[in-house]
Design an enzyme around this catalytic site. Structure first.
Site, PDB file in Angstrom:
ATOM      1  N   TYR A  57      61.623 117.200  65.992  1.00 48.93           N
ATOM      2  CA  TYR A  57      60.281 116.822  65.558  1.00 48.93           C
ATOM      3  C   TYR A  57      59.436 118.075  65.345  1.00 48.93           C
ATOM      4  CZ  TYR A  57      61.609 112.230  67.500  1.00 48.93           C
ATOM      5  OH  TYR A  57      62.250 111.054  67.801  1.00 48.93           O
ATOM      6  N   GLN A 300      43.509 106.800  68.496  1.00 50.02           N
ATOM      7  CA  GLN A 300      44.715 106.001  68.297  1.00 50.02           C
ATOM      8  C   GLN A 300      45.465 105.823  69.616  1.00 50.02           C
ATOM      9  OE1 GLN A 300      47.080 107.905  65.285  1.00 50.02           O
ATOM     10  NE2 GLN A 300      45.695 107.375  63.605  1.00 50.02           N
TER      11      GLN A 300
END
Length: 331
Positions: A57, A300
């Site tokens: 990632y 979020q």
């Protein structure tokens, strides 16, 4: 927040875990590191103690972000879940994909889980994370060039050295899990699972339930599609995997949004977002232990963590399933 043990590994995780793929930016059109660090810390403050990451990632960036985010936190109160077996800096094993890094440079990614590679990856991950042990170490994808027992023997040696607490797999079939179990006691399998992608219910879930293995569901919001915020024909950056993903074709987004419109009143009646209802639905499914949910900023992350406060009755779960059955299966 609720917490569960991964199998009988002794590792307890929050049932909502922070998934840091998007935080690393890779295949998500980039990221802002400060926002990602803030997102992880906001999650932790609300009881999300488990963070899932991987070297691939962002080519190490996600692990570095996680390492920065956990500085100053009590290490025994945080569970770090990372992975091995996807190499962008070693051309060995099987070519998995041709892609681009966050800077837009072409790279080749290989699946490879040979013993010497695992040792190197572990040391690199520990350095980036700023810790001396990993709570759950997972092979990222099956490596057909290395026998499973050879891979698992290497990880058991890392456990013996105190560098790994528990061993997991990711994207493994039930048969592959059974093969791995001959060498090491697995804690978990991390697999894709959502309202739109339920194929693990055929074999992986029954195996996990029978053998007491945790299932870590990734992409429960289906790359954001199940938040209701994606519009038909919406454009994405060229480096964003959703730009070419079949589930994000206009006609499929239209069908999904029609389904979401049916359950929106249920979410509104609970003062919850669609995403929160979807996360709660995921955790209510048989065999699902943890929902891995990504976030790019603190807002979020906060909304994801508060999904635990949403309660769904059996009747409401049935209503959601009946509405979902009208969708065409994902291709």
């Amino acid at each position: 927040m609720d917490y569960k043990e991964l199998g009988d590994s002794g590792v307890r995780t929050s049932v909502i875990a922070f998934g840091s793929w998007a935080a690393g930016g890779w295949m998500w059109g980039g990221t802002e590191q400060n926002d990602a660090v803030g997102a992880i810390r906001a999650s932790y403050d609300l009881g999300v103690t488990s963070i899932d990451t991987a070297p691939i990632y962002g080519m190490g960036l996600s692990e570095e972000i996680v390492g920065e985010a956990i500085k100053g936190l009590p290490r025994d109160k945080v569970q770090i879940l990372t992975k091995f077996g996807m190499r962008w800096n070693l051309a060995q094993g099987t070519l998995a994909m041709k892609t681009k890094d966050n800077a837009g440079h072409d790279i080749d990614v290989y699946t490879y889980a040979g013993p010497e590679s695992i040792v190197r990856e572990c040391e690199d991950s520990l350095r980036r994370l700023g810790t001396d042990y990993i709570d759950l170490y997972q092979i990222h994808w099956p490596d057909v060039t290395t026998p499973i027992d050879v891979t698992m023997e290497a990880v058991t040696r890392l456990m013996a050295q105190g560098k790994v607490r528990a061993v997991g797999v990711s994207n493994y079939s039930a048969a592959q899990m059974a093969e791995a179990e001959k060498t090491v006691k697995l804690a978990s399998n991390q697999v894709p699972y959502s309202m739109l992608r339920r194929d693990i219910e055929r074999e992986v879930v029954p195996f996990a339930l029978e053998h007491n293995k945790a299932i870590l569901a990734y992409s429960p919001l289906q790359l954001g599609l199940l938040t209701g915020k994606i519009k038909p024909g919406q454009s994405f950056a060229a480096t964003d995997l959703r730009a070419t993903h079949p589930l994000f074709k206009a006609e499929h987004v239209t069908r999904v949004n029609a389904f979401l419109a049916k359950i929106r009143p249920l979410a509104e009646s609970k003062s919850a977002s669609l995403a929160q209802v979807v996360i709660r639905w995921t955790l209510a499914q048989p065999g699902i232990t943890v929902a891995l949910v990504g976030a790019r900023n603190a807002e979020q992350a906060t909304q994801n963590a508060k999904a635990i406060e949403v309660k769904l009755s059996s009747e409401e779960l049935d209503f959601i399933d009946k509405a979902r059955q009208q969708l065409q299966p994902a291709r």
